[in-house]
Design an enzyme around this catalytic site. Sequence first.
Site, PDB file in Angstrom:
ATOM      1  N   ALA A  18       0.861  -1.178   0.000  1.00  0.00           N
ATOM      2  CA  ALA A  18       0.000   0.000   0.000  1.00  0.00           C
ATOM      3  C   ALA A  18       0.899   1.229   0.000  1.00  0.00           C
ATOM      4  O   ALA A  18       1.734   1.400   0.886  1.00  0.00           O
ATOM      5  CB  ALA A  18      -0.908   0.001   1.225  1.00  0.00           C
ATOM      6  N   GLU A 146      12.471  -6.666  -4.687  1.00  0.00           N
ATOM      7  CA  GLU A 146      11.792  -6.278  -3.450  1.00  0.00           C
ATOM      8  C   GLU A 146      11.405  -7.509  -2.633  1.00  0.00           C
ATOM      9  O   GLU A 146      11.295  -7.428  -1.412  1.00  0.00           O
ATOM     10  CB  GLU A 146      10.557  -5.426  -3.771  1.00  0.00           C
ATOM     11  CG  GLU A 146      10.910  -4.021  -4.191  1.00  0.00           C
ATOM     12  CD  GLU A 146       9.720  -3.112  -4.377  1.00  0.00           C
ATOM     13  OE1 GLU A 146       9.870  -1.897  -4.169  1.00  0.00           O
ATOM     14  OE2 GLU A 146       8.635  -3.600  -4.737  1.00  0.00           O
ATOM     15  N   GLY A 228      16.540   8.534 -17.374  1.00  0.00           N
ATOM     16  CA  GLY A 228      15.718   9.694 -17.059  1.00  0.00           C
ATOM     17  C   GLY A 228      15.392  10.503 -18.291  1.00  0.00           C
ATOM     18  O   GLY A 228      14.966   9.966 -19.327  1.00  0.00           O
ATOM     19  N   ASP A 259       8.581   1.226 -13.305  1.00  0.00           N
ATOM     20  CA  ASP A 259       7.661   0.087 -13.383  1.00  0.00           C
ATOM     21  C   ASP A 259       6.815   0.162 -14.645  1.00  0.00           C
ATOM     22  O   ASP A 259       6.530  -0.866 -15.287  1.00  0.00           O
ATOM     23  CB  ASP A 259       6.757   0.058 -12.153  1.00  0.00           C
ATOM     24  CG  ASP A 259       7.542  -0.105 -10.869  1.00  0.00           C
ATOM     25  OD1 ASP A 259       8.625  -0.715 -10.906  1.00  0.00           O
ATOM     26  OD2 ASP A 259       7.070   0.371  -9.816  1.00  0.00           O
ATOM     27  N   SER A 289       2.931   7.986 -17.857  1.00  0.00           N
ATOM     28  CA  SER A 289       2.741   7.732 -16.426  1.00  0.00           C
ATOM     29  C   SER A 289       3.231   8.893 -15.564  1.00  0.00           C
ATOM     30  O   SER A 289       2.629   9.192 -14.533  1.00  0.00           O
ATOM     31  CB  SER A 289       3.431   6.431 -16.000  1.00  0.00           C
ATOM     32  OG  SER A 289       4.837   6.600 -15.900  1.00  0.00           O
TER      33      SER A 289
END
Length: 313
Positions: A18, A146, A228, A259, A289
């Site tokens: 979350a 992760e 970037g 992502d 995004s």
Amino acid sequence: MTAFAKRCGVAILGIYVADLAFRASHMPGVGQTIAGSGFAMGPGGKGSNQAVAAARAGAQVSFISTIGRDPFADNALALWAGEGIVPRVQQVAEQPTGAAFIYINHTSGENAIIVVPGAASLICAADVEAAADAIAGACVFVTQLEQPVAAARRGLEIARAAGTITVFNPAPAVEFDSAFYPLCDYITPNEHEAALLTGLPVTTLEQARRAGDVFLARGVGCALITLGAQGALLHSAGESVLIAPFSVGPVVETAGAGDAFTGGFATALAEGASPRDAARFASAVAAISVTRAGTAPSMPTRAEIEALLRSAA
């Protein structure tokens, strides 16, 4: 269990958290309290974000993970159902569903993140093996770092044995065994992760190429290093090309851009695109995004991606 056609399926191993996003003018120092300018809670976790990006971009997606039994878990299941993602997920009571603190500079959109994986920290190689059919049946398998490193490696091993294309997003750039590299058809670090993993500076295109050579020497098939605002370097033994970035509008938030890129890249590869075309597709996904707030909520639809690609043709 759902079978995924090799033609367009994407299987992703990762975590759901979350996202608790706080906007402010600057990051507070230790012992300091400052007034923020905004707060939002939404779905996050690199793997789950990539799954949403791939699903909205048009892929059939299965997502492999572990969550708790709590309201955050309910939110996760509702998200995946709404996006058409097939969850290969176990729920446990002994750990909460993961959560992330996200600081967002309300002027630049730059971010800093603390992730607590919670239940996803329990993912082990055996859990991945339980979802081996989804990995072997997919055209593309994606994982990150992760969740525990051993789980990521097992996923890559299963995919490699099945002939599934492997995409490894080494984020966060934690220590992992060099045996990972030969399992990777593609590795997708950003410039900071590439620098940490290779020990080389990665601020210019030529520096990125040198870092790409290190990845190739370690056994990677192709390095796709995001840079970037400079774009992304697609670097393999056969080509080394800069994928120019798209300009869509003002940057609102950069969290989730990587992502978006990885999920879009996996989708295009699964549909049979060349690496260069897949990277351009991924760049379009990421460009859209960053003009929106949130991570998973910022991912564009296939129609939006195709409209951008047509306008830039």
